[in-house]
Design an enzyme around this catalytic site. Structure first.
Site, PDB file in Angstrom:
ATOM      1  N   SER A 183     -87.290 -98.668  44.340  1.00  0.00           N
ATOM      2  CA  SER A 183     -87.005-100.003  44.862  1.00  0.00           C
ATOM      3  C   SER A 183     -86.125-100.084  46.095  1.00  0.00           C
ATOM      4  O   SER A 183     -85.943-101.174  46.639  1.00  0.00           O
ATOM      5  CB  SER A 183     -86.392-100.876  43.775  1.00  0.00           C
ATOM      6  OG  SER A 183     -87.416-101.383  42.962  1.00  0.00           O
TER       7      SER A 183
ATOM      8  N   LYS B  22     -78.122-107.286  47.212  1.00  0.00           N
ATOM      9  CA  LYS B  22     -79.232-107.566  46.300  1.00  0.00           C
ATOM     10  C   LYS B  22     -78.672-108.344  45.110  1.00  0.00           C
ATOM     11  O   LYS B  22     -77.589-108.022  44.607  1.00  0.00           O
ATOM     12  CB  LYS B  22     -79.846-106.241  45.827  1.00  0.00           C
ATOM     13  CG  LYS B  22     -81.034-106.404  44.886  1.00  0.00           C
ATOM     14  CD  LYS B  22     -81.635-105.035  44.543  1.00  0.00           C
ATOM     15  CE  LYS B  22     -82.869-105.162  43.661  1.00  0.00           C
ATOM     16  NZ  LYS B  22     -83.463-103.847  43.326  1.00  0.00           N
TER      17      LYS B  22
ATOM     18  N   SER C 104     -88.382-103.444  44.291  1.00  0.00           N
ATOM     19  CA  SER C 104     -87.854-104.742  43.979  1.00  0.00           C
ATOM     20  C   SER C 104     -86.796-105.243  44.963  1.00  0.00           C
ATOM     21  O   SER C 104     -86.454-106.420  44.938  1.00  0.00           O
ATOM     22  CB  SER C 104     -87.246-104.703  42.569  1.00  0.00           C
ATOM     23  OG  SER C 104     -86.124-103.824  42.546  1.00  0.00           O
TER      24      SER C 104
HETATM   25  N1  GLN Z   1     -91.737-100.520  41.037  1.00  0.00           N
HETATM   26  C1  GLN Z   1     -90.975 -99.910  39.991  1.00  0.00           C
HETATM   27  C2  GLN Z   1     -90.950-100.826  38.792  1.00  0.00           C
HETATM   28  O1  GLN Z   1     -91.559-101.828  38.848  1.00  0.00           O
HETATM   29  C3  GLN Z   1     -89.595 -99.574  40.461  1.00  0.00           C
HETATM   30  C4  GLN Z   1     -88.649-100.702  40.451  1.00  0.00           C
HETATM   31  C5  GLN Z   1     -87.262-100.310  40.818  1.00  0.00           C
HETATM   32  O2  GLN Z   1     -87.032 -99.238  41.377  1.00  0.00           O
HETATM   33  N2  GLN Z   1     -86.314-101.169  40.471  1.00  0.00           N
HETATM   34  O3  GLN Z   1     -90.336-100.549  37.816  1.00  0.00           O
END
Ligand code: GLN
Length: 504
Positions: A189, A82, A165
């Site tokens: 995420s 990532k 994400s």
């Molecule tokens: N969807 C969550 C956010 O927008 C989690 C994102 C994540 O785990 N990096 O913050």
């Protein structure tokens, strides 16, 4: 050789590792095969940076270790990272224009541990890096639509989100562009994109894996973990990723490195699986519910007992998370000022204006929104009303889990209320935030959680089941998931079998 290599991308990490060890295929041949596949499938928008020479050099080094007989179990198996992990040999953007063209002078600890090893530390797993994977900007998002480099598309249906994400990670694994990928999970995420793309992913206990070199979003929540096609593969990767890093990450836990594959096949007879009432009520789509229910029946066949439990503050996890995460983000992102890293605005009048222009042009809308919310909830006069309250409820949410774990060994439920939605399908950010409801509680508590494919829902899109267990019991989680995967074959389904059927 040719016969094997034409199917290399269908093999799991464990299978590839065996072939490499038995020298039936070389690391170079494997890397070339996957690079060719990545080059042929750019339609998902999964990869942000490739450095073919670097990948091939790493593969040759892996072959040399194999020849010398000093190769670890994952040596020579490809993976991709990532783009939130900094890498010395690949560009790092965190999905942001702010870091366009940024080149890190070092590798994140997780990258080093999976690759060549931490300088001055233990030798690495010797995996071969294929490239960097698209993600939401600074890991903020649930649909991978917040990347400055375009959205990622779901290999099961290109008109749908892969989740976020870590959307690039999940899509690349699902499309068999890489056998495994790293991801990070702040509020879901790893689990949510794994669920949306029909792959397996695990977020370990907060502090298990070093955050050193992970571009920070919300430091008290951020945690690294693998996405792959099976629990067994996740166990192999997680074993290589975790471990204390006291000199570089003060929150890394002082617990010894574990072999998470050791306990994979343990019997599930008598296992108590807690089903939180709040996870299966109103708001859960019926297709997701049906797939999760069927998986729970399978667990009963495997000897587990289902126990009703309650996580009463589940709903509060949304406001709590969307106060704490932006608060920490607003502080972490203050370092991007046009001086130290990456992007700087071309035109400005004075120093203050340079900061303003750089941040106005360098950050995307969602990141700006969170910086504003975070700054607000930390500001004098509002700190007590928002941030402090949120911290108190965060503690209560963690306590609720401890009550629940008196009644059960593992908690099971859906990962998300629906299957992957259409790209562009959510017109306001709040709808995305609400869809995080089932992953946020475990994140706020710092508990390990995973997602495994358990079927298909509307539009033949994958459904994931979430498993959560108590601190430092990842091996239990992986054992439960592995036994399920031995008994079922949802995790072996591939987008090639879907209506589109073009990704063989
Ligand atoms: N969807 C969550 C956010 O927008 C989690 C994102 C994540 O785990 N990096 O913050």
């Amino acid at each position: 050789m040719t016969q094997i290599s034409s199917d290399l991308h269908d093999l799991t990490v464990a299978q590839l590792a065996t072939l490499l060890r038995e020298r039936k295929v070389s690391a170079l041949e494997t890397a070339e095969h996957f690079l060719a596949r990545v080059a042929a499938h750019t339609e998902f928008g999964a990869f942000l940076d490739l450095q073919t020479d670097v990948t091939l050099a790493q593969a040759r080094a892996a072959d040399a270790r194999l020849a010398a007989g000093n190769a670890g179990p994952l040596n020579g198996v490809p993976l991709a990272h990532k783009d939130i992990f900094v890498t010395r040999d690949f560009a790092t953007t965190a999905g942001s224009k702010m870091l366009k063209g940024y080149q890190s002078p070092f590798d994140a600890t997780v990258v080093a541990k999976l690759g060549a090893g931490v300088p001055g530390g233990a030798i690495g797993a010797g995996m071969v890096t294929l490239g960097k994977l698209n993600c939401d900007e600074f890991a903020m998002g649930s649909a991978n639509e917040n990347s400055a480099y375009g959205p990622v598309k779901n290999p099961w249906d290109l008109s749908c989100t892969p989740g976020g994400s870590s959307g690039g990670s999940a899509a690349a694994v699902a499309a068999r562009l890489t056998p495994a990928a790293t991801g990070t999970d702040t509020g879901g995420s790893i689990r949510q994109p794994a669920s949306f793309c029909g792959v397996t992913g695990i977020k370990p206990t907060y502090g298990r894996a070093s955050r050193y070199g992970m571009v920070a979003f919300a430091s008290s929540l951020d945690q690294a973990g693998p996405l792959a096609r099976s629990a067994e593969d996740c166990a192999l990767l997680l074993s290589a990723m975790c471990g204390p890093d006291p000199d570089r990450d003060a929150t890394s836990l002082d617990v010894p490195t574990e072999d998470f594959t050791r306990n994979l096949t343990a019997d599930l007879t008598g296992l108590r699986i807690g089903i939180p009432a709040e996870f299966i009520g109103e708001g859960l789509a019926s297709d997701v519910r049906a797939a999760v229910d069927a998986a729970l029946k399978e667990f009963e066949r495997l000897g587990a007992k289902l126990v009703p439990i309650s996580l009463p503050r589940t709903e509060l996890s949304i406001p709590v998370y969307y106060i704490i995460a932006p608060a920490e983000a607003s502080s972490n992102l203050s370092r991007f000022d046009g001086v130290k890293f990456g992007f700087r605005a071309k035109q400005y009048t004075d120093l203050n204006d340079m900061y303003l222009q750089t941040r106005a042009q360098g950050f995307g809308d969602e990141v700006k929104r969170r910086i504003m919310i975070g700054t607000y909830v930390l500001s004098h006069g509002y700190y007590d009303a928002y941030y402090l309250q949120a911290q108190k409820i965060r503690r209560m949410i963690a306590d609720d889990f401890q009550q629940a774990f008196k009644l059960c060994d593992v908690i099971a439920g859906p990962v998300a209320p629906t299957v992957a939605w259409k790209l562009g399908g959510h017109s306001d950010p709040l709808t995305d935030y609400l869809a995080d409801i089932f992953t946020l509680p475990g994140s706020l508590a710092g508990l390990p959680g995973m997602s495994l494919p358990v079927g298909f829902g509307a539009g033949k899109m994958p459904v994931g089941m979430q498993l959560i267990s108590n601190y430092l019991t990842e091996s239990r989680l992986l054992n439960v998931a592995h036994r399920f995967q031995q008994a079922t074959d949802w995790h072996t389904a591939k987008p090639a079998d879907s209506a589109q059927g073009i990704y063989r």
